[in-house]
Design an enzyme around this catalytic site. Structure first.
Site, short mmCIF file in Angstrom:
data_model
loop_
_atom_site.label_atom_id
_atom_site.label_comp_id
_atom_site.label_asym_id
_atom_site.label_seq_id
_atom_site.Cartn_x
_atom_site.Cartn_y
_atom_site.Cartn_z
N GLU A 45 0.84 -1.19 0.00
CA GLU A 45 0.00 0.00 0.00
C GLU A 45 0.88 1.25 0.00
O GLU A 45 1.84 1.34 0.76
CB GLU A 45 -0.86 -0.06 1.27
N LYS A 119 -9.49 2.16 -2.09
CA LYS A 119 -9.71 1.52 -0.79
C LYS A 119 -11.12 1.85 -0.28
O LYS A 119 -11.49 3.01 -0.17
CB LYS A 119 -8.64 1.99 0.19
N CYS A 153 -5.50 -3.63 2.61
CA CYS A 153 -5.25 -3.61 4.05
C CYS A 153 -6.54 -3.60 4.89
O CYS A 153 -7.14 -4.63 5.12
CB CYS A 153 -4.36 -2.41 4.37
#
Length: 295
Positions: A45, A119, A153
């Site tokens: 990331e 995300k 994540c």
């Protein structure tokens, strides 16, 4: 299929230094002959900008236009040179709306942008500068990689840590409407261990983090269906007082069991390469997830 995770320790705001380190690790792997005939290279990331920016003012100079900034340029160059797919995390600003996202871009061996994923579930650090990706988690075809589900994540956690633990939003996304055969996450996942403890055992994986990741994929394990390959491309090192877990891994979930093809230690800076035609190195015992109270 051969899949690789580039685990390293990028630093906030040091784009040139982070590029140099990533290039050096790729070069070393090339010299050792480890990344020939690679299908997919995944980086962490926000891999080339660093992750732990203190807020919007700090990250603004490093925001990159959608799938066309310096991180995408680097990914294209590497993808074409190595003739592989590359997925890299970067901080995005949409030129059309000026909205900011924590994103990944995936490019083909020809340097074509195949996907730009934003995300969906934000961590506390993201919330200081980014918006949630409105499109939801990613599922789609990525060229020769086939059908893929992708996240970043925090996406595997309960939404904002307040959604029910057993909602398993991302894991269920990977199962519906049919199971995704290939699942990938680009990560900047923290560890609870102190920097000195990690440094003392750099090649030891973070078993606690690995167990947590597996818990968050429990619906796939319980489904007892077709095999799914799960790739966790994490970063390592320290940054602004936080310590990252490393432990990048490629796993296979099949018939109610989980097997690990290979895994990196908490502080290893190198490329993990896995050939899915090889047998996994070890199995992981998994059971029903523990109760998590109100979560």
């Amino acid at each position: 299929m051969r899949i690789a995770c580039l685990q390293f320790n990028p630093q906030v705001g040091d784009f040139r230094g982070n590029v140099a380190k990533a290039n050096a690790l790729i070069h070393d792997a090339e010299v050792r002959g480890e990344i020939r005939s690679l299908s997919w290279l995944l980086l962490p990331e926000m891999a080339l900008t660093g992750y732990n920016f203190p807020g919007l003012a700090a990250i603004t100079p490093f925001l990159e236009p959608t799938a066309s900034g310096p991180s995408t340029t680097w990914a294209r160059e590497v993808a074409v040179r190595l003739q592989t797919h590359v997925t890299i995390g970067y901080p995005e600003i949409d030129p059309a709306t000026s909205r900011r996202y924590n994103s990944t871009v995936t490019v083909s061996p020809k340097g074509e942008v195949l996907a730009n994923y934003r995300k969906h579930f934000l961590y506390y650090t993201d919330e200081t500068w980014a918006a949630e990706g409105p499109e939801g988690f990613f599922r789609g075809n990525l060229g020769d990689l086939g059908h893929v589900a992708m996240g970043i994540c925090m996406d595997i956690n309960p939404h904002r840590f307040v959604a029910p633990w057993k909602a398993y939003e991302f894991a269920n996304h990977c199962l519906q409407p049919t199971p995704a055969p290939l699942i990938a996450l680009n990560m900047a996942w923290l560890t609870r261990f102190a920097a000195e403890d990690v440094a003392a055992n750099p090649k030891r994986e973070d078993a606690e983090t690995l167990a947590y990741w597996l818990e968050r994929f429990y619906p796939l394990i319980e489904a007892n269906g077709a095999p799914a390959i799960v790739v966790m491309a994490n970063r390592c090192g320290t940054e602004g007082g936080v310590v990252y877990a490393g432990t990048s891994t490629v796993m296979k979930i099949e018939k109610g069991s989980t097997k690990i093809f290979d895994i990196l230690g908490q502080a290893e800076e190198r490329i993990l390469v896995v050939d899915l035609n090889d047998p996994p190195k070890f199995a992981v015992t998994t059971g029903p997830p523990p109760a998590r109270g109100s979560q």
